[in-house]
Design an enzyme around this catalytic site. Structure first.
Site, PDB file in Angstrom:
ATOM      1  N   HIS A 134       0.817  -1.207   0.000  1.00 33.91           N
ATOM      2  CA  HIS A 134       0.000   0.000   0.000  1.00 33.91           C
ATOM      3  C   HIS A 134       0.857   1.266   0.000  1.00 33.91           C
ATOM      4  O   HIS A 134       1.915   1.338   0.626  1.00 33.91           O
ATOM      5  CB  HIS A 134      -0.914   0.017   1.228  1.00 33.91           C
ATOM      6  CG  HIS A 134      -0.150   0.059   2.532  1.00 33.91           C
ATOM      7  ND1 HIS A 134       0.278   1.233   3.113  1.00 33.91           N
ATOM      8  CD2 HIS A 134       0.276  -0.945   3.337  1.00 33.91           C
ATOM      9  CE1 HIS A 134       0.916   0.967   4.225  1.00 33.91           C
ATOM     10  NE2 HIS A 134       0.936  -0.350   4.396  1.00 33.91           N
ATOM     11  N   HIS A 143      12.135  -1.213 -12.161  1.00 29.22           N
ATOM     12  CA  HIS A 143      12.020  -2.663 -12.369  1.00 29.22           C
ATOM     13  C   HIS A 143      12.089  -3.356 -11.026  1.00 29.22           C
ATOM     14  O   HIS A 143      13.062  -3.216 -10.290  1.00 29.22           O
ATOM     15  CB  HIS A 143      13.172  -3.126 -13.265  1.00 29.22           C
ATOM     16  CG  HIS A 143      13.105  -4.574 -13.660  1.00 29.22           C
ATOM     17  ND1 HIS A 143      13.852  -5.067 -14.709  1.00 29.22           N
ATOM     18  CD2 HIS A 143      12.411  -5.635 -13.164  1.00 29.22           C
ATOM     19  CE1 HIS A 143      13.613  -6.376 -14.838  1.00 29.22           C
ATOM     20  NE2 HIS A 143      12.748  -6.732 -13.901  1.00 29.22           N
TER      21      HIS A 143
END
Length: 209
Positions: A134, A143
């Site tokens: 979250h 990446h």
């Protein structure tokens, strides 16, 4: 629904597979090694970047499937300037919150989790089994490698790279272009353009990106 994929690589195969499973009916590759490379796994390679730029209007979507962050950024910007319809690809087994944002050109692979209020920038890779908790923010062209974990509220800078099975503690910032080594445990913020390794992670060298 026809998808054009730039980058006939192993990463590209996983993008094509995820795309097919998520509803794209036809996937073809373009790669600058064409015509020497005419096939990528089960999918045809039909041209190079120049060919793709000429034919973008023939496809319902395009995506860049190149693992290197800098190259992926350059190619995506080139396609965007041509008017290509850049799309994201999300594997059907990934769990992406309805309250998360995944921007154009990004991929979210099998069994990855992107939780509420997370933001995935343009051209990002959330690889197999990775977790974006979250309120995390992944900068453009970052990446996250297989099974890597960003705990709540992490900010991953543009073009940063987190290695396989690495983890980043909650509320930590990882700077632009930084690299986190495989299995590293990041407990303190990481400056831009460095490589960190180990548990706890320490600066090894300037980033090679």
């Amino acid at each position: 629904m026809r998808l054009a994929i730039l980058g006939a690589s192993g990463h590209g195969k996983v993008v094509a597979d995820a795309a097919g499973l998520s509803g794209w009916s036809s996937m073809v590759f373009f790669d600058d090694a064409w015509p020497e490379i005419a096939k990528n796994g089960f999918w045809p390679v039909v041209g190079d970047t120049a060919t793709m730029l000429r034919e973008v209007s023939n496809f319902d979507g395009v995506i860049v499937a190149i693992g290197n962050n800098s190259t992926r950024k350059a190619k995506q910007h080139e396609l965007a300037a041509s008017g290509a319809r850049l799309v994201s690809v999300i594997h059907p087994s990934a769990v992406v919150s309805d309250f998360a944002v995944v921007c154009a050109g990004s991929v979210v692979f099998a069994n990855a989790v992107v939780n509420a209020c997370a933001e995935i920038g343009e051209g990002c890779i959330v690889n197999t089994g990775a977790v974006v908790e979250h309120d995390c923010v992944m900068g453009d062209f970052a990446h996250l490698s297989p099974n890597a974990v960003l705990a709540g509220g992490v900010k991953l800078g543009p073009m940063a790279w987190v290695g396989a099975c690495a983890s980043v503690k909650q509320l930590i910032d990882v700077g632009e272009g930084a690299m986190v080594g495989m299995g590293a445990v990041v407990t303190k913020s990481v400056p831009s353009a460095v490589t960190v390794v180990g548990n706890p992670a320490k600066v090894l060298s300037p980033s090679s990106q």
